[in-house]
Design a protein around this motif. Structure first.
Motif, mmCIF file in Angstrom:
data_model
loop_
_atom_site.group_PDB
_atom_site.id
_atom_site.type_symbol
_atom_site.label_atom_id
_atom_site.label_comp_id
_atom_site.label_asym_id
_atom_site.label_seq_id
_atom_site.Cartn_x
_atom_site.Cartn_y
_atom_site.Cartn_z
ATOM 1 N N TYR A 80 -9.310 0.034 1.032
ATOM 2 C CA TYR A 80 -8.917 0.166 2.410
ATOM 3 C C TYR A 80 -9.740 -0.552 3.403
ATOM 4 C CZ TYR A 80 -11.988 3.711 3.705
ATOM 5 O OH TYR A 80 -13.280 4.428 4.221
ATOM 6 N N ALA A 127 -5.021 -2.465 4.312
ATOM 7 C CA ALA A 127 -5.863 -3.270 3.186
ATOM 8 C C ALA A 127 -5.928 -4.623 3.217
ATOM 9 C CB ALA A 127 -5.146 -2.884 1.833
ATOM 10 N N VAL A 143 -2.614 3.338 6.337
ATOM 11 C CA VAL A 143 -3.954 2.892 5.588
ATOM 12 C C VAL A 143 -3.541 1.178 5.576
ATOM 13 C CG1 VAL A 143 -5.000 2.849 3.469
ATOM 14 C CG2 VAL A 143 -4.113 4.962 4.060
ATOM 15 N N PHE A 145 -3.667 7.610 -1.023
ATOM 16 C CA PHE A 145 -3.121 6.302 -0.901
ATOM 17 C C PHE A 145 -3.554 5.597 -2.186
ATOM 18 C CE2 PHE A 145 -7.069 6.330 1.232
ATOM 19 C CZ PHE A 145 -8.148 5.111 0.767
ATOM 20 N N SER A 146 -2.644 4.360 -2.600
ATOM 21 C CA SER A 146 -2.987 3.624 -3.531
ATOM 22 C C SER A 146 -2.853 1.973 -3.014
ATOM 23 C CB SER A 146 -2.045 3.960 -4.662
ATOM 24 O OG SER A 146 -0.829 3.671 -4.491
ATOM 25 N N ILE A 147 -3.782 1.127 -3.624
ATOM 26 C CA ILE A 147 -3.859 -0.253 -3.152
ATOM 27 C C ILE A 147 -3.623 -1.060 -4.390
ATOM 28 C CG2 ILE A 147 -5.090 -1.873 -1.905
ATOM 29 C CD1 ILE A 147 -6.359 0.211 -0.362
ATOM 30 N N GLN A 149 -3.574 -7.065 1.762
ATOM 31 C CA GLN A 149 -2.280 -6.376 1.087
ATOM 32 C C GLN A 149 -1.173 -5.874 1.799
ATOM 33 O OE1 GLN A 149 -2.089 -6.422 -2.212
ATOM 34 N NE2 GLN A 149 -3.784 -7.441 -2.726
ATOM 35 N N ALA A 208 -0.160 -2.759 5.008
ATOM 36 C CA ALA A 208 -0.716 -1.538 5.464
ATOM 37 C C ALA A 208 0.517 -0.628 4.830
ATOM 38 C CB ALA A 208 -0.898 -1.233 6.896
ATOM 39 N N GLY A 209 0.124 0.576 4.832
ATOM 40 C CA GLY A 209 1.426 1.653 4.524
ATOM 41 C C GLY A 209 1.073 3.035 5.287
ATOM 42 N N VAL A 234 0.914 -1.081 0.032
ATOM 43 C CA VAL A 234 0.015 0.091 0.218
ATOM 44 C C VAL A 234 0.861 1.301 0.185
ATOM 45 C CG1 VAL A 234 -1.683 1.265 1.153
ATOM 46 C CG2 VAL A 234 -1.900 -1.263 1.089
ATOM 47 N N GLN A 235 0.641 2.403 -1.061
ATOM 48 C CA GLN A 235 1.582 3.319 -1.060
ATOM 49 C C GLN A 235 0.628 4.385 -0.529
ATOM 50 O OE1 GLN A 235 4.630 3.696 -2.347
ATOM 51 N NE2 GLN A 235 4.508 1.204 -2.527
#
Length: 585
Positions: free
Chosen positions: A36, A101, A99, A28-30, A104, A106-107, A6-7
C-alpha cells in the motif's frame, strides 16, 4: 471494487462499552502482492451529513493524525487496525478504511461502531398512600427508575411474576426519558392500575431491558407490596382461650376481627336483662380486643361486637356467648352431727353446684388422698382419728377448676394419759423434769400435786406438760401426781421417784456378780483346755515333780490354795493308791 482492484475487508459491526477501547480491523489485499502507499481512516456522521471526516493517514510507516475531536484517542496497530480509547456515546458512528496502492488504485470498506452502557439495576418505590380497591380509574401503584444506560433501556412491569400489559382504564404505563450531559440516559416508568381486594397480598416489580452483542438482557428490581383499601365484608368474634375452658379467675379476651382495610372502629356490648350494656371502655377499640380480667359467674352472658367502616359508613355486628365455668356452694355434711366419742362411726357427705360434671376427692390434713367419691366413712373413731378432712370438688373437663371445703372430725372423751416419766431415779436436791402426756378432746388441763415450773405443749388432741422441780426429801418419799381433766372426766397417774444412791449400790452388786460369773467361766475353760492337752493328769504316769523349776507356775497355784492341802493331796494320789508327802505334792 472491480476484479484486480484493491480489496478491503472490515467487520460490519463492532460493539464497545463506553469508557473502554474500541478496535476496528482493516484487512486488505493488493493484486500482485503489491504494497500500500497509504491508508486513510474517516468517520461518517449520523445520516451522512457533511460527508466523511478524515481522522488520520498511514504512509511511509508514519501516522499523520488530523485535527479532530478524536485527536489523542486514536492509535493504529501493526495490522493497521484502528483503536479508539475512552469510547463515548458520540462515537456511535460509521468508520471508513481506504487503502491506496498507487497504480493499482484504491479500495475502501466501512464498519458501524455500536457503543453501549449496561443500565443500573432499577429502583422501585411503591405508592405511600393507600389505594382504594375498585376505583373508577387507574391510580399510581409504583415508580421505577434506571440510570446510566446507552442506548436508552426499556422498562416493563410485573405483578406476582406475570408481565403486565397496558389495558384501557385498568393498566397504564407513563414513561420518561432523560439524557444527561455525559450522553447517558435515565429511564423512568410509572405504573397506574385499578386494584382489587385480592391485591392486598400482590407483589409488584419492574425490570429494565437492554441489548448486548445481539442478546436481549434484563435486570429486575426488588418486589414491593402496596396498601389496598377495601370495605369490610365479614366480621368474626371469638373467645381466647377456648370458650369451653373458661373458668372463674381467668383472664379472657374477646377478639373481634373484620376483613376491611383500614380496620374499622370497634364497639363492644353485653346483653343485660333490659338492654345492651356498652362495655367498650374495657376494650381496645382500634385493635378490636375486649379484655376481661378475673372473670366470675356474673361475667357469663351474650357479647356483641359492632364495627363501623369509615370508608362507606356501613355497620356490621357479631355475637358470641361467654360461659364462665365455676364451682360454688361446696358443702360437707356430717352424720351423725352430734358430738363423736371413741368407738363411734361417722359419714361425711360432700356436695357442690357447677354447670359441668364434678368428681370428688377426700384428703387428710397432710394432703394425702384417702378416698374418692362424694362420701367418706370413718369407723371405730379414736382420739388419733381426730383430724381435719377436706372435700375437693374437681371439674375434669375444665383443667384447673376445683374448689375444696374443710371439716373437722373431733372425737370427744375424757383424758387418757399416754406417757409418764415413772419410775424416775433421782438424787436429793437435784433439779429434774417430770413429764406427763395425755390425749383428749375438749382440750384438757394438767395439774401437778407439787409446785414447780411448768411448760405445756399442745398438738392436735395431745397435750404434754413438763414440770421442773428440785427434789426434796418429802418429794423423794411421796412422789408426784399428774392430774389431767376436761369437762368429760379426769385421769391421773403417780410418778414414783427412787433414790439414785440405792440404785447405784444395787447396780455395783449386780456388776460384781456378773464379773465373778465371767471369771469362773474363764477359769473353767482354761482347766478344761489344759486337761485336753495333757498338762494335767489324774494317773501315776501323769505325776509331775512340782518342785522343779518348770513347774513353778503350778506351784503358785498350789500355794494360793494351801488351806486345802489335804483335799488336794487326795486328788494327786497315784494310781497304786500311794500318798506322797505334802512337800512332794
Amino acid at each position: 471494487g472491480a476484479a484486480g482492484a484493491v480489496q478491503v475487508s472490515m467487520p460490519e459491526v463492532v460493539e464497545a462499552e463506553i469508557e473502554s477501547t474500541a478496535r476496528i480491523e482493516c484487512g486488505f489485499s493488493i493484486p500482485g502482492n503489491g504494497s500500500y502507499s497509504f491508508i486513510d481512516w474517516f468517520y461518517v456522521s449520523a445520516g451522512g451529513l457533511g460527508g466523511p471526516v478524515k481522522l488520520l493517514r498511514v504512509a511511509g510507516g508514519e501516522v499523520l493524525e488530523e485535527e479532530t475531536s478524536y485527536k489523542g484517542r486514536l492509535s493504529v496497530g501493526e495490522d493497521m487496525a484502528l483503536a479508539i480509547s475512552k469510547v463515548t456515546p458520540q462515537d456511535a458512528r460509521t468508520f471508513v478504511c481506504r487503502v491506496g496502492a498507487g497504480s493499482q488504485g484504491a479500495g475502501e470498506n466501512r464498519t458501524e461502531l455500536h457503543v453501549y452502557k449496561v443500565p443500573e439495576t432499577p429502583e422501585i418505590e411503591a405508592s405511600s398512600a393507600g389505594i382504594p380497591a375498585h376505583s373508577p380509574s387507574a391510580l399510581k401503584i409504583a415508580q421505577c427508575v434506571s440510570e446510566n444506560s446507552f442506548p436508552p433501556a426499556n422498562i416493563t412491569w410485573y405483578k406476582n411474576g406475570e408481565q403486565l400489559q397496558a389495558e384501557e382504564n385498568k393498566v397504564k404505563f407513563l414513561a420518561t426519558l432523560t439524557r444527561k450531559s455525559s450522553g447517558l440516559y435515565t429511564v423512568s416508568s410509572s405504573l397506574l392500575a385499578v386494584v382489587t381486594r385480592q391485591d392486598r397480598s400482590s407483589l409488584f416489580h419492574c425490570a429494565v431491558h437492554y441489548w448486548l452483542r445481539g442478546q436481549r438482557l434484563s435486570k429486575a428490581s426488588r418486589r414491593v407490596n402496596v396498601t389496598v383499601f377495601y370495605p369490610t365484608q365479614h366480621v368474626e368474634l371469638h373467645i381466647v382461650p377456648t370458650a369451653a375452658l373458661v373458668k372463674e379467675g381467668d383472664d379472657v379476651k374477646l377478639v373481634c376481627e373484620a376483613d376491611g382495610n383500614p380496620a374499622p372502629v370497634f364497639s363492644f356490648y353485653k346483653k343485660s336483662p333490659e338492654d345492651w350494656q356498652d362495655v367498650s371502655s374495657l376494650a381496645d377499640t382500634s385493635s378490636g380486643v375486649l379484655s376481661l380480667h378475673g372473670v366470675n359467674k356474673s361475667s357469663s352472658g351474650l357479647y356483641r361486637c359492632q364495627i363501623l367502616d369509615l370508608d362507606d359508613m356501613t355497620q356490621m355486628e357479631k355475637e358470641v356467648e361467654l360461659v364462665v365455668n365455676y364451682i360454688e356452694g361446696v358443702r360437707v355434711q356430717m352424720e351423725p352431727s352430734s358430738p363423736l366419742h371413741e368407738g363411734d362411726s361417722v359419714r361425711l357427705s360432700c356436695s357442690a353446684h357447677s354447670p359441668v360434671d364434678l368428681d370428688f376427692q377426700w384428703r387428710d390434713e397432710k394432703g394425702r388422698k384417702v378416698a374418692e367419691g362424694n362420701q367418706l366413712f370413718l369407723r371405730n373413731l379414736t382420739f388419733e382419728t381426730s383430724s381435719n378432712f377436706s372435700c375437693r370438688a374437681v371439674a375434669r373437663s375444665v383443667p384447673g377448676l376445683e374448689r375444696s371445703k374443710q371439716v373437722a372430725v373431733a372425737v370427744q372423751g375424757k383424758p387418757r394419759i399416754v406417757a409418764i416419766s415413772s419410775p424416775l431415779y433421782v438424787r436429793q436436791d437435784e433439779v429434774v423434769n417430770l413429764t406427763c402426756k395425755a390425749i383428749a378432746f375438749p382440750r384438757p388441763s394438767v395439774r401437778w400435786s407439787i409446785n414447780g415450773t411448768t411448760h405445756e405443749y399442745v398438738e392436735n388432741q395431745h397435750v404434754a406438760s413438763n414440770l421442773t422441780v428440785r427434789v426434796s426429801h418429802e418429794l423423794l418419799r411421796a412422789g408426784a401426781m399428774c392430774r389431767v381433766s376436761n369437762a368429760l372426766g379426769v385421769s391421773e397417774k403417780h410418778i414414783q421417784l427412787l433414790d439414785g444412791k440405792t440404785s447405784e449400790s444395787k447396780g455395783v452388786i449386780i456388776v460384781a456378780i456378773i464379773v465373778c460369773i465371767l471369771l469362773v467361766a474363764v477359769l473353767g475353760s482354761v482347766i478344761y483346755f489344759l486337761h485336753k492337752k495333757g498338762k494335767i493328769s489324774c494317773g501315776r504316769a501323769g505325776k509331775q515333780d512340782i518342785t522343779k523349776p518348770e513347774a513353778r507356775k503350778d506351784k503358785n497355784v498350789v500355794e494360793v490354795k494351801s488351806d486345802k492341802l489335804a483335799e488336794e493331796a487326795g486328788l494327786l494320789q497315784g494310781a497304786n493308791g500311794e500318798r506322797g508327802p505334802a512337800a512332794d505334792q
